[in-house]
Design an enzyme around this catalytic site. Structure first.
Site, PDB file in Angstrom:
ATOM      1  N   GLU A   1      45.567  34.087  37.512  1.00 16.09           N
ATOM      2  CA  GLU A   1      45.274  32.746  37.014  1.00 16.09           C
ATOM      3  C   GLU A   1      44.688  32.792  35.607  1.00 16.09           C
ATOM      4  O   GLU A   1      45.046  31.988  34.734  1.00 16.09           O
ATOM      5  CB  GLU A   1      44.286  32.026  37.948  1.00 16.09           C
ATOM      6  CG  GLU A   1      44.805  31.758  39.344  1.00 16.09           C
ATOM      7  CD  GLU A   1      44.381  32.828  40.340  1.00 16.09           C
ATOM      8  OE1 GLU A   1      44.275  32.517  41.526  1.00 16.09           O
ATOM      9  OE2 GLU A   1      44.159  33.982  39.911  1.00 16.09           O
TER      10      GLU A   1
ATOM     11  N   GLY B   1      31.614  38.768  41.324  1.00 16.88           N
ATOM     12  CA  GLY B   1      31.816  37.586  40.499  1.00 16.88           C
ATOM     13  C   GLY B   1      30.831  36.475  40.780  1.00 16.88           C
ATOM     14  O   GLY B   1      30.284  35.859  39.862  1.00 16.88           O
TER      15      GLY B   1
END
Length: 526
Positions: free
Chosen positions: A218, A269
């Protein structure tokens, strides 16, 4: 010696399960409720306080939770984590996000590097870069200052940094710390990138590509979208882009970027807002000194999480009460309700933090567990949420524990008096009223207007949403999730559940499909 055991094998959990249940509606009424508010609170960092009077606990339940913390070795497990043991067993990695904001324990070396020194070095490099951008020493090709920074990333590379930026944007403007507007591109839906690019002056924008591996589909797709926009504007993309990545990724030494700042595999993350992932965009938007204040608040809250006494350790206490609500009282969800517009995206960040960390049905050894684990997390800022889903919270069939956040003062320093009170007073009046309304309810012969009460809540209260307060809030919830993972014997630091869809999506794009996957692909004209 640390032992990793399932929750249902612990004697203290069996004792907790047998403690008498507390009727929140009963204990929160009258003078008893007033005394609970005075008694049940724990100081946090940055002037915050965790209040839990309206939770379904009493001294007996709290004593049982204390025993659970001791038997589950929560303090020892946290100590092992910050001293560099391999806590992420699924990926055989250390867990070092705490080290981005301080040295809690021993010096930790990994890959032959002092990790605290590495993170400080990256912060210093980011600070130097941001200062040069603000001073006009680093400019666009025309020698003009950059006025906008755009972060390109997804998941933890977007949700946390975006929530932190929005939380501090108004504060920065009020305190003359606002340097550059920040925008975020995350969704692979082309409408996301197109909308952001249409809203900015690309000639005066600097873009941050965030991808640890340098291969996130993405993110690379959106990077191409941005590069096309820059090219179409007659601009050299390499003069408008920086990378936040790992030292071993293909982005690390590429001529496509003005600079590269590094993260590593030891910070997941969703835990990366205090690393270069959040550091680059927040330092560019507000200045390195504001980012340093943010880290300071997080570091001070981390230090509190080391405390063995749960009544002096707000994150551990919050975590244990949450386990009690989930595994003894059987509540399936938790609503996070910040009464601060600045925290509009904080519940979205906490959704990922909590549900990606503890949304597991096997323990850290890959064995199925026989008890429920992470709850569903959702939320919206007050008072908007009051006119949305509070109906279900008050009178629905499920009892959903609530975590309020409130501040005595707003960020902008502007207000208006209407009907004898200010907007800020009305905001605070609403959160106080909701806590009591949820707890105590209201009897009415008309059952449609009857409120049973007994809906538990806690609230974190601060003076104002500042960088330090935001750092402390972030660390509190990170540590809460960590402690709950320890209690449930989970690995809270991998996320295999997000991988399968990615693999199948690649097969769809390669037209390697059959069965239902092929039919769905055809329906979507892929």
């Amino acid at each position: 010696m640390i032992t990793w055991k399932n929750l249902d094998t612990l004697d203290s959990f069996k004792e907790l399960s047998q403690t008498a249940k507390v009727d929140v509606a009963d204990v929160m009424k009258g003078e008893g409720g007033a005394e609970r508010v005075k008694k049940y609170s724990v100081p946090m960092a940055a002037g915050l306080t965790y209040h839990y009077a309206a939770k379904a606990v009493d001294d007996q339940v709290l004593e049982a939770l204390k025993k659970l913390a001791e038997e589950a070795q929560l303090t020892e497990k946290f100590q092992a984590l910050y001293n560099g043991e391999v806590i992420n067993t699924g990926e055989k990695r250390l867990v070092l996000h705490h080290m981005t904001r301080g040295q809690l324990g021993n010096k930790v070396e990994a890959d032959g590097v002092d990790k605290r020194a590495f993170y400080v070095e990256q912060q210093e490099k980011i600070a130097d870069f941001a200062n040069k951008v603000h001073a006009g020493e680093i400019t666009n090709a025309a020698g003009e200052k950059f006025t906008t920074v755009v972060q390109i990333g997804i998941g933890g590379s977007d949700l946390g940094p975006r929530a932190m930026y929005l939380a501090l944007e108004n504060w920065a403007k009020r305190n003359n710390k606002f340097k550059m507007e920040a925008k975020f591109i995350s969704n692979v839906d082309p409408d996301d990138a197109a909308a952001v690019l249409a809203s900015i002056d690309v000639a005066h924008s600097i873009f941050i590509l965030v991808s640890k591996s340098g291969t996130t589909l993405e993110t690379l797709t959106n990077e191409s979208f941005v590069k096309d926009a820059l090219k179409n504007a007659g601009l050299d993309a390499s003069k408008h882009m920086i990378a936040v990545t790992s030292e071993t990724s293909p982005l690390a030494k590429s001529d496509d970027y003005l600079a590269a700042f590094f993260m590593d595999d030891y910070i997941g993350g969703r835990y990366s807002s205090t690393s270069a992932v959040g550091g680059a965009v927040l330092s560019l938007a507000f200045g390195p000194d504001v980012f340093a204040q943010f880290l300071k608040g997080a570091g001070e809250e981390d230090a509190l999480a080391k405390n063995e006494d749960i009544f002096q350790n707000p994150a551990m206490l919050d975590a244990l009460i949450g386990v009690y609500e989930r595994n003894v009282l059987g509540y399936p969800s938790t609503a996070v309700l910040p009464y601060s517009q600045g925290l509009s995206r904080f519940p979205a960040h906490l959704q990922q933090l909590d549900m990606e960390s503890n949304g597991k049905s096997v323990n850290r050894f890959g064995e199925p567990v026989d008890y429920v684990t992470g709850p569903v997390i959702f939320g919206e800022p007050g008072t908007n949420g009051q006119h949305s889903f509070y109906q279900l919270l008050h009178q629905g069939t499920d009892i959903i524990p609530l975590q309020f956040i409130g501040f005595k003062n707003n960020q902008m320093g502007t207000d208006v008096v209407i009907q004898g009170s200010t907007s800020q007073q009305k905001l605070c009046a609403n959160v106080a009223a909701q806590i009591v309304a949820f707890a105590c309810g209201k009897e009415d012969e008309n059952q449609n207007k009857n409120f049973k009460g007994g809906r538990p809540s806690s609230i974190i209260i601060g003076e104002q949403l500042t960088p330090e307060a935001m750092g402390a809030l972030l660390a509190h919830f990170e540590n809460k999730v960590m402690f709950q993972g320890f209690v449930w014997n989970l690995n809270s630091f991998d996320q295999e559940g997000v991988q399968l869809g990615k693999v199948l999506a690649k097969k769809v794009l390669a037209h390697e499909t059959e069965g239902a996957l092929k039919e769905l692909s055809d329906l979507l004209n892929i």
